[in-house]
Design a protein around this motif. Structure first.
Motif, PDB file in Angstrom:
ATOM      1  N   ARG A   1       0.785  -1.236   0.000  1.00 31.20           N
ATOM      2  CA  ARG A   1       0.000   0.000   0.000  1.00 31.20           C
ATOM      3  C   ARG A   1       0.814   1.281   0.000  1.00 31.20           C
ATOM      4  NH1 ARG A   1      -3.791  -0.323   5.020  1.00 31.20           N
ATOM      5  NH2 ARG A   1      -4.779   1.452   4.022  1.00 31.20           N
ATOM      6  N   LEU A   2       2.091   1.195   0.366  1.00 30.69           N
ATOM      7  CA  LEU A   2       2.861   2.412   0.620  1.00 30.69           C
ATOM      8  C   LEU A   2       4.120   2.512  -0.225  1.00 30.69           C
ATOM      9  CD1 LEU A   2       2.797   2.410   4.518  1.00 30.69           C
ATOM     10  CD2 LEU A   2       1.359   3.753   2.973  1.00 30.69           C
ATOM     11  N   LEU A   3       4.520   3.756  -0.432  1.00 30.62           N
ATOM     12  CA  LEU A   3       5.809   4.098  -1.014  1.00 30.62           C
ATOM     13  C   LEU A   3       6.531   4.953   0.020  1.00 30.62           C
ATOM     14  CD1 LEU A   3       7.861   4.411  -3.348  1.00 30.62           C
ATOM     15  CD2 LEU A   3       6.521   6.417  -4.077  1.00 30.62           C
ATOM     16  N   ILE A   4       7.719   4.532   0.434  1.00 30.75           N
ATOM     17  CA  ILE A   4       8.550   5.316   1.338  1.00 30.75           C
ATOM     18  C   ILE A   4       9.727   5.791   0.507  1.00 30.75           C
ATOM     19  CG2 ILE A   4       9.917   5.307   3.457  1.00 30.75           C
ATOM     20  CD1 ILE A   4       8.073   2.970   4.385  1.00 30.75           C
ATOM     21  N   ARG A   5       9.804   7.093   0.312  1.00 28.99           N
ATOM     22  CA  ARG A   5      10.775   7.665  -0.625  1.00 28.99           C
ATOM     23  C   ARG A   5      11.461   8.879  -0.005  1.00 28.99           C
ATOM     24  NH1 ARG A   5       8.606  12.361  -1.790  1.00 28.99           N
ATOM     25  NH2 ARG A   5       6.389  12.602  -2.221  1.00 28.99           N
ATOM     26  N   PRO A   6      12.563   9.329  -0.608  1.00 25.59           N
ATOM     27  CA  PRO A   6      13.204  10.543  -0.109  1.00 25.59           C
ATOM     28  C   PRO A   6      12.251  11.739  -0.175  1.00 25.59           C
ATOM     29  CG  PRO A   6      14.670   9.381  -1.595  1.00 25.59           C
ATOM     30  CD  PRO A   6      13.318   8.712  -1.700  1.00 25.59           C
ATOM     31  N   VAL A   7      12.453  12.669   0.730  1.00 25.71           N
ATOM     32  CA  VAL A   7      11.669  13.904   0.753  1.00 25.71           C
ATOM     33  C   VAL A   7      12.033  14.738  -0.472  1.00 25.71           C
ATOM     34  CG1 VAL A   7      11.264  16.034   2.038  1.00 25.71           C
ATOM     35  CG2 VAL A   7      11.539  13.885   3.260  1.00 25.71           C
ATOM     36  N   ARG A   8      11.010  15.350  -1.075  1.00 27.43           N
ATOM     37  CA  ARG A   8      11.210  16.233  -2.224  1.00 27.43           C
ATOM     38  C   ARG A   8      10.689  17.628  -1.887  1.00 27.43           C
ATOM     39  NH1 ARG A   8       8.270  12.041  -5.948  1.00 27.43           N
ATOM     40  NH2 ARG A   8       6.554  13.453  -5.459  1.00 27.43           N
ATOM     41  N   HIS A   9      11.129  18.611  -2.653  1.00 26.34           N
ATOM     42  CA  HIS A   9      10.706  19.995  -2.416  1.00 26.34           C
ATOM     43  C   HIS A   9       9.183  20.139  -2.442  1.00 26.34           C
ATOM     44  CE1 HIS A   9      10.769  24.307  -2.241  1.00 26.34           C
ATOM     45  NE2 HIS A   9       9.993  24.354  -3.298  1.00 26.34           N
ATOM     46  N   ASP A  10       8.510  19.402  -3.331  1.00 24.04           N
ATOM     47  CA  ASP A  10       7.057  19.537  -3.419  1.00 24.04           C
ATOM     48  C   ASP A  10       6.318  18.883  -2.246  1.00 24.04           C
ATOM     49  OD1 ASP A  10       7.682  16.993  -4.362  1.00 24.04           O
ATOM     50  OD2 ASP A  10       6.218  17.031  -5.970  1.00 24.04           O
ATOM     51  N   ASP A  11       7.039  18.286  -1.290  1.00 23.40           N
ATOM     52  CA  ASP A  11       6.430  17.754  -0.070  1.00 23.40           C
ATOM     53  C   ASP A  11       6.232  18.835   0.987  1.00 23.40           C
ATOM     54  OD1 ASP A  11       6.441  15.149  -1.102  1.00 23.40           O
ATOM     55  OD2 ASP A  11       8.422  14.721  -0.254  1.00 23.40           O
TER      56      ASP A  11
ATOM     57  N   MET B   1      21.026  15.031   2.579  1.00 21.38           N
ATOM     58  CA  MET B   1      21.514  13.741   3.073  1.00 21.38           C
ATOM     59  C   MET B   1      21.124  12.658   2.074  1.00 21.38           C
ATOM     60  SD  MET B   1      20.124  14.300   6.959  1.00 21.38           S
ATOM     61  CE  MET B   1      20.923  12.935   7.747  1.00 21.38           C
ATOM     62  N   ASP B   2      21.980  11.664   1.904  1.00 17.63           N
ATOM     63  CA  ASP B   2      21.681  10.560   0.988  1.00 17.63           C
ATOM     64  C   ASP B   2      20.830   9.473   1.633  1.00 17.63           C
ATOM     65  OD1 ASP B   2      22.964  11.575  -1.233  1.00 17.63           O
ATOM     66  OD2 ASP B   2      24.885  10.705  -0.680  1.00 17.63           O
ATOM     67  N   GLY B   3      20.659   9.557   2.930  1.00 15.06           N
ATOM     68  CA  GLY B   3      19.920   8.556   3.686  1.00 15.06           C
ATOM     69  C   GLY B   3      20.310   8.682   5.137  1.00 15.06           C
ATOM     70  N   PRO B   4      19.858   7.772   5.965  1.00 19.94           N
ATOM     71  CA  PRO B   4      20.180   7.850   7.388  1.00 19.94           C
ATOM     72  C   PRO B   4      21.692   7.780   7.640  1.00 19.94           C
ATOM     73  CG  PRO B   4      18.470   6.213   6.979  1.00 19.94           C
ATOM     74  CD  PRO B   4      18.991   6.631   5.661  1.00 19.94           C
ATOM     75  N   VAL B   5      22.164   8.626   8.563  1.00 23.27           N
ATOM     76  CA  VAL B   5      23.563   8.624   8.983  1.00 23.27           C
ATOM     77  C   VAL B   5      23.606   8.689  10.508  1.00 23.27           C
ATOM     78  CG1 VAL B   5      24.443   9.692   6.869  1.00 23.27           C
ATOM     79  CG2 VAL B   5      23.782  11.133   8.777  1.00 23.27           C
TER      80      VAL B   5
END
Length: 110
Positions: free
Chosen positions: A10-20, A58-62
């Motif tokens: 049901r879900l898409l977990i994706r990087p945050v984008r400016h339009d968010d 950030m490229d992902g969690p650090v």
């Protein structure tokens, strides 16, 4: 490491984008959503833009940093909320939290 979007039934977990940013402002200004969170209301569009820029760099969690991903509906990409991750001990432990917009509470997404 670049974060690769995750898909469930049901879900898409994706990087945050400016339009968010607009969805972040709406979600974070809802009194029930904000009640137990660490941000203050009103949550401005400038704050959302700064958050998107910070997380987007950030490229992902650090280690020792909070990172956020957008949680969206898989079929129509409606933004439902966010998923926050903070790693520590060189990635051996993690804190994970999520925030859903009020209209999605009780719909089985959590």
């Amino acid at each position: 490491m670049t974060f690769t979007p995750l898909r469930t039934e049901r879900l898409l977990i994706r990087p945050v984008r400016h339009d968010d940013a607009a969805a972040i402002v709406e979600r974070r200004n809802h009194p029930e959503v904000a009640e137990y969170q660490n941000w203050t209301v009103p949550y401005t569009s400038e704050r959302a833009d700064a958050l998107v820029a910070e997380v987007g760099a950030m490229d992902g969690p650090v280690d020792d940093e909070w990172w956020m991903a957008t949680v969206a509906d898989l079929t129509d990409t409606t933004v439902l909320g966010d998923l926050a991750v903070r790693l520590s001990w060189r990635g051996r432990t993690a804190e994970i939290g999520y925030t859903l917009a009020r209209q999605w509470w009780g719909t089985g997404y959590a």
